[in-house]
Scaffold this motif. Sequence first.
Motif, mmCIF file in Angstrom:
data_model
loop_
_atom_site.group_PDB
_atom_site.id
_atom_site.type_symbol
_atom_site.label_atom_id
_atom_site.label_comp_id
_atom_site.label_asym_id
_atom_site.label_seq_id
_atom_site.Cartn_x
_atom_site.Cartn_y
_atom_site.Cartn_z
ATOM 1 N N TYR A 77 0.773 -1.079 0.032
ATOM 2 C CA TYR A 77 -0.024 -0.051 -0.262
ATOM 3 C C TYR A 77 0.877 1.397 -0.145
ATOM 4 N N SER A 78 2.006 1.208 0.705
ATOM 5 C CA SER A 78 2.887 2.365 0.785
ATOM 6 C C SER A 78 3.610 2.691 -0.465
ATOM 7 N N LEU A 79 3.959 1.657 -1.468
ATOM 8 C CA LEU A 79 4.320 1.769 -2.640
ATOM 9 C C LEU A 79 3.488 2.630 -3.458
ATOM 10 N N TYR A 80 2.263 2.257 -3.468
ATOM 11 C CA TYR A 80 1.266 2.676 -4.289
ATOM 12 C C TYR A 80 1.175 4.060 -3.878
ATOM 13 N N ARG A 81 1.068 4.535 -2.520
ATOM 14 C CA ARG A 81 0.882 5.753 -2.159
ATOM 15 C C ARG A 81 2.026 6.662 -2.525
ATOM 16 N N ILE A 82 3.109 6.103 -2.780
ATOM 17 C CA ILE A 82 4.192 7.032 -3.648
ATOM 18 C C ILE A 82 3.788 7.708 -4.639
ATOM 19 N N GLY B 230 5.178 8.376 1.853
ATOM 20 C CA GLY B 230 5.056 7.285 1.112
ATOM 21 C C GLY B 230 6.413 6.402 1.039
ATOM 22 N N HIS B 231 7.406 7.193 0.490
ATOM 23 C CA HIS B 231 8.755 6.514 0.573
ATOM 24 C C HIS B 231 9.176 6.060 1.910
ATOM 25 N N ILE B 232 9.010 7.152 3.080
ATOM 26 C CA ILE B 232 9.560 6.697 4.217
ATOM 27 C C ILE B 232 8.684 5.603 4.930
ATOM 28 N N CYS B 233 7.276 5.371 4.679
ATOM 29 C CA CYS B 233 6.710 4.209 5.131
ATOM 30 C C CYS B 233 7.044 2.955 4.546
ATOM 31 N N PHE B 234 7.439 2.979 3.141
ATOM 32 C CA PHE B 234 7.873 1.859 2.264
ATOM 33 C C PHE B 234 9.090 1.244 2.976
ATOM 34 N N PHE B 235 10.009 2.118 3.039
ATOM 35 C CA PHE B 235 11.385 1.502 3.561
ATOM 36 C C PHE B 235 11.383 1.227 4.769
ATOM 37 N N LEU B 236 10.691 1.846 5.763
ATOM 38 C CA LEU B 236 10.199 1.301 7.246
ATOM 39 C C LEU B 236 9.702 0.043 7.003
#
Length: 438
Positions: A219-224, A232-238
């Motif tokens: 979901y974070s990837l799509y939010r980017i 989105g980037h921060i959440c994805f890598f977290l």
Amino acid sequence: MNIEQPILTDAKFKYLLLATILYCIIGIWVIIFSPNPSPYVIGWQISSILFFWGSLVIGLKLNLPNCFGLIFVYQIIMSIILHVYFVYIEQNIMGYNVDTDLYFRLAAKTQNLSMQQSMAIIKDALEDPSDHGYPLFLKFVYAIGGNDLRTFRVLLFINCVFQTLTCIVIAKLSTLLGINNRNIKWIVLLWGLNSASIYLNVSGLKEPLFVLLCTVCMYSLYRIRCSYPIIGHICFFLFVTLIWFFRYYISLFFIIIYLGYIVLPKLWNKLFAIMCIVALIICIGLTDFLVNYFPEIYYAIMESEQLLPGSKIARLVYYLLAFLSPIPKFYSEITLQEPLIVMFSIEKFSFSIFALIGAFAMIKKHSTKYYPIIAIVLFNTLLLIVSAHLIEYRYSYIILPMYFILMIKSFSYKTKLLTKLYLVFSCLIVFFFNMKFY
């Protein structure tokens, strides 16, 4: 009547009902001829199938927010019933899983220690960093519960929350993909009411938390690509980092998808079909190539050589089953948990063919927004093929929310001929595997 009519005439509803009836007829035959089938397991199978269908009908009448409440109540009730069965009938709170024992011994040992001391003990017991995340999470759960039984009950409740949160994230992800509300409800209900989640809630395994992390990561990837890209980037890598401590190669898959979908989208979109074909050829047909560059894969391939049949045609069927499984098993003396998750297997096995057809159609039509979901499913399934875990549900379970999205979205690609042929094929497979004709 106006509310019920769309449910009764819904093509997905009728198809799943027909598949359930056909598979259960085979199941009755299997149980009749099985040695000493457990009446408790049979009772669980009947109740879980009936409870699933009753909850599905109710859920399809509700609006989406109320579906989440239904799913949480369903998870709690069914999990408590199975927990009681394990404690008082099986007299084993861990069910049938040996992995759980080590996790809980580490949690009990580290519950009152500092993070640094806890990590030292966990690293000493488990060398692979991918095994460190869950014992560390259990440390805090065990600090609440205090002993195994209370901790299991606290974890049962937490896992029900995790499953409900996963369904909320699935709904949000499906919305970003532009899926209509009716199909979103189907995706959420099929995943939220699946019987494998009940077994995993109760058995103390890491999958409920792991699935949530993977779904939020996607979901974070799509939010980017949408609003708030920095967040989105921060959440994805977290979440990629957190996933690393559960199964590192899933993190690697997400990073590859990120590089293609976000960093190099034009090249990714242009070469995606070629990448899928090359990956299939290498993992299925050129295993010697993999051994040359990844010597550690040699042992997995050797294990695969022993488990798979010698016939090339039979092997191709097994490779196909890696995408379609788990196969509904109504009786098993070896994998005792499989009869307990039979309704989940019916859902997945009956609808999986549409995900494959839909993925092919989406690639052909250049529906690039679905490429990350197709990629994570393909990468994980090919890894299962290479590592000889073709039809073991736990290894594929973690990315199945994405597969469920593909299954329901792709149902529109069905044809009458395809549906009939697949039902015949799937019934034969269910019969052969239950009767051990393989």
